[in-house]
Write an enzyme that holds these catalytic residues in place. Structure first.
Site, short mmCIF file in Angstrom:
data_model
loop_
_atom_site.label_atom_id
_atom_site.label_comp_id
_atom_site.label_asym_id
_atom_site.label_seq_id
_atom_site.Cartn_x
_atom_site.Cartn_y
_atom_site.Cartn_z
N CYS A 111 -11.81 6.52 17.09
CA CYS A 111 -12.78 7.38 16.40
C CYS A 111 -12.39 7.64 14.95
O CYS A 111 -13.22 7.61 14.07
CB CYS A 111 -12.91 8.70 17.14
SG CYS A 111 -13.83 8.51 18.66
N ASN A 117 1.47 -4.74 12.72
CA ASN A 117 1.29 -3.56 11.89
C ASN A 117 1.04 -2.29 12.69
O ASN A 117 1.06 -1.20 12.14
CB ASN A 117 0.12 -3.80 10.92
CG ASN A 117 -1.14 -4.20 11.64
OD1 ASN A 117 -1.15 -5.13 12.45
ND2 ASN A 117 -2.22 -3.50 11.39
N GLY A 160 -2.63 -9.60 0.45
CA GLY A 160 -2.27 -10.22 1.72
C GLY A 160 -3.49 -10.80 2.40
O GLY A 160 -3.46 -11.89 2.98
N THR A 161 -4.58 -10.08 2.29
CA THR A 161 -5.84 -10.54 2.90
C THR A 161 -6.28 -11.88 2.31
O THR A 161 -6.67 -12.79 3.05
CB THR A 161 -6.95 -9.48 2.69
OG1 THR A 161 -6.54 -8.28 3.34
CG2 THR A 161 -8.27 -9.96 3.26
N ALA A 221 2.59 -7.44 -2.21
CA ALA A 221 3.55 -6.65 -2.99
C ALA A 221 3.60 -5.19 -2.58
O ALA A 221 4.65 -4.56 -2.63
CB ALA A 221 3.20 -6.75 -4.48
N THR A 229 -7.58 -16.70 -13.83
CA THR A 229 -6.51 -16.23 -14.71
C THR A 229 -5.61 -15.25 -13.95
O THR A 229 -6.10 -14.38 -13.26
CB THR A 229 -7.10 -15.56 -15.96
OG1 THR A 229 -7.99 -16.49 -16.58
CG2 THR A 229 -6.01 -15.16 -16.94
#
Lengths: 170, 399
Positions: free
Chosen positions: B326, B152, B72-73, B201, B238
């Site tokens: 933290c 998120n 996703g990044t 995914a 690839t």
């Protein structure tokens, strides 16, 4: 992330709770990450006869408070004055560097409680505990990235090691 | 005792069918889909099948519009940087929101260092964006609007369709970061009116290390990775065929099971939310009450800090996530929680509980029971709790 000693004190914290008849109360608040600690002491013949704490903070902050009360209990005021944040961290077998910033304030709260006791003995009356909002965000001259523990460059907006954003106050 | 995973967002289990398909794919010893011999043909057919399965999940009408990436990044980086670089001559202004994921925030930070300008629109107390704010933020030199589908941390789902109408009318490219939505709620790229849509995914029981980027035909965008002609010249390198095959199977199951999964998780969410409110005082449930993900509950527990809760739950073999600064290694509170108006201390005590198709009602029950105890233990140590209780007692005495 944490040592066994830290986890032990976090899971089974010693000397928790408010002390209504305390002889000295010290409170430390940290505006940056929100940790707060209150240390209560009861003094008898110049000895710390009883001690307890209340802490709002992460696991490290709770462990720091807990072990600090064990270290100070039974000590003379003079001995207790020698306890500092470094010796607390050492007794916990070390803390992650970013936790040294914010969580390791227990000794500061203890020193405030001792001064509060001494002030009261000298006849100085104040409302509420002796408290400080002062927050040392430095270790000596160096400053560390809170994310990767690497030394951060002064004035840099991001950490050169991990690339993450640094707080303006770093 | 097995670990109760209420941190699905961080680590979704692989579907057994996905595992089988991937193991089978490894044994097949596929060739390179780009080769012109038989080994290549088999691999290309497997790749094509996966693309069909994924295109079905987001209702992409043209297979070529689905590009496989590594995460996703990567998809987000590709979308934002690819559009920024390809359209730099037209302008260097980008519109986003205050509650985007770090993948967006840091991509935009990198672009700012290259003289791109960013306007960030605010959200309301539920984390919702007002589409008219987006319309107002678009200027002559705006080349991209990038807004997340769902958040998120708090689960709020944005009015993407409305924003899509605005960007189409103003002829600005629209990217939607839908990583936490695709496979969880229905996503239809045609209906949403987006040019670009990022997804991954591992959010729908597929493998990590595979993502997807929908690129509508005619969108002016450069590749992020230059090299070969793979992925219709959009993404060189690839293909990760084994991962892609896993993603395809996961996508097919997500499409098929969508109604069941939503119904199931929505029921759990209701049980969890009601249980939290009845068992624990002084909490905030974050996010929009209706327009939100069915598989996520965000709760801010007052007077205590999140890391302590997570560590104590871990002792009881329950995995949840915190958004406290933290624990995440950061010293700053979550920008999302501050944006919806939580104060610093409340933001510190925030848990993100995410669950899925494998979570049961008794899991939720067990979590609630343990959490109630953990919260009380930590509150008994907290000076903030003591003060609040004293103030409450004084208030009662005064009245």
């Amino acid at each position: 992330m944490y040592s066994k000693t830290v986890m032990d004190h976090f899971k089974n914290p010693r000397n928790v709770g408010e002390m209504k008849d305390a002889d000295g109360v010290g409170e430390v608040g940290n505006p940056i990450c929100g940790d707060m600690m209150t240390i209560y002491i009861k003094v008898k013949d110049d000895y710390i006869d009883d001690i307890s704490f209340l802490t709002f903070g992460c696991g490290a902050a709770i462990a720091v408070s807990s072990i600090l009360t064990e270290m100070a209990k039974g000590k003379t005021i003079g001995e207790a004055q020698k306890i500092n944040n470094k010796s607390v961290a050492a007794a916990l077998e070390g803390l992650p560097k970013n936790k040294l910033h914010c969580s390791n304030l227990g000794a500061d709260a203890l020193q405030l409680a001792i001064r509060d006791y001494q002030d009261r003995k000298a006849g100085i009356v104040r409302e509420g505990p002796k408290r400080s909002d002062k927050h040392e965000h430095h270790h000596g001259d160096a400053c560390y990235c809170p994310y990767c523990d690497m030394e951060a460059e002064e004035d840099s907006p991001v950490c050169v090691n991990c690339g993450r954003e640094l707080d303006e106050a770093h | 005792m097995s670990i109760l995973n209420l941190d699905h967002l961080a680590a979704n289990p692989l579907l057994p069918e996905v595992q089988e398909a991937m193991i089978e794919a490894i044994k097949m010893n596929y060739g390179n889909p780009s080769s012109q011999h038989q080994l290549g043909d088999e691999a290309a057919a497997a790749l094509q099948q996966a693309r069909e399965q994924v295109a079905g999940l987001i209702n992409s009408p043209v297979l070529k519009e689905v590009v496989f990436t590594s995460s996703g990044t990567e998809s987000v980086n590709h979308a934002v940087k690819g559009v920024a670089f390809a359209n730099a001559e037209k302008g260097k202004h980008i519109v986003t929101s205050n509650i985007e994921h770090n993948a967006i925030l840091r991509t935009l930070r990198a672009l700012k260092m290259m003289d791109y300008k960013v306007t960030s629109v605010p959200v309301d107390e539920y984390g919702l964006i007002n589409p008219s704010d987006v319309a107002d933020a678009i200027r002559e030199d705006t080349i991209l609007v990038t807004i997340m589908h769902s958040n998120n941390e708090i689960g709020t789902i944005q009015p993407i369709e409305e924003i899509g109408r605005i960007t189409q009318e103003k002829k600005v490219i629209f990217h939607c970061d839908a990583v936490d939505s695709v496979g969880v709620v229905p996503i239809d790229v045609q209906k949403l009116g987006v040019n670009l849509l990022s997804f991954a995914a591992n959010q729908f029981y597929g493998p990590s290390g595979v993502g997807g980027l929908y690129i509508r035909r005619g969108t002016r965008i450069w590749p992020l990775l230059d090299g070969g002609v793979q992925e219709n010249n959009k993404r060189a390198g690839t293909e990760n065929l084994i991962g892609i095959i896993g993603m395809g199977v996961a996508a097919e199951f997500a499409t098929r099971e969508m109604d069941f999964r939503i119904k199931h998780t929505r029921k759990l969410k209701q049980k969890l939310t009601e249980g939290l409110q009845s068992r624990i005082k002084n909490i905030f449930i974050n996010g929009h009450p209706e327009l939100s993900l069915p598989n996520l509950v965000s709760v801010s527990v007052q007077y205590i800090e999140g890391e302590g809760i997570v560590l104590m739950l871990d002792e009881e073999n329950i995995a949840v996530s915190t958004r406290s600064a933290c624990a995440a290694g950061a010293l700053q509170a979550s920008h999302v929680l501050l944006s919806i108006g939580r104060d610093f201390a409340d933001a510190q005590g925030t848990l993100v509980i995410t669950f899925g198709r494998d979570t049961t009602e008794s899991d939720i029950e067990r979590f609630l029971e343990v959490l109630e105890e953990v919260v009380q233990t930590l509150r008994n140590m907290s000076p903030l709790y003591l003060k609040a209780m004293q103030e409450k007692a004084e208030g009662v005495a005064l009245s």
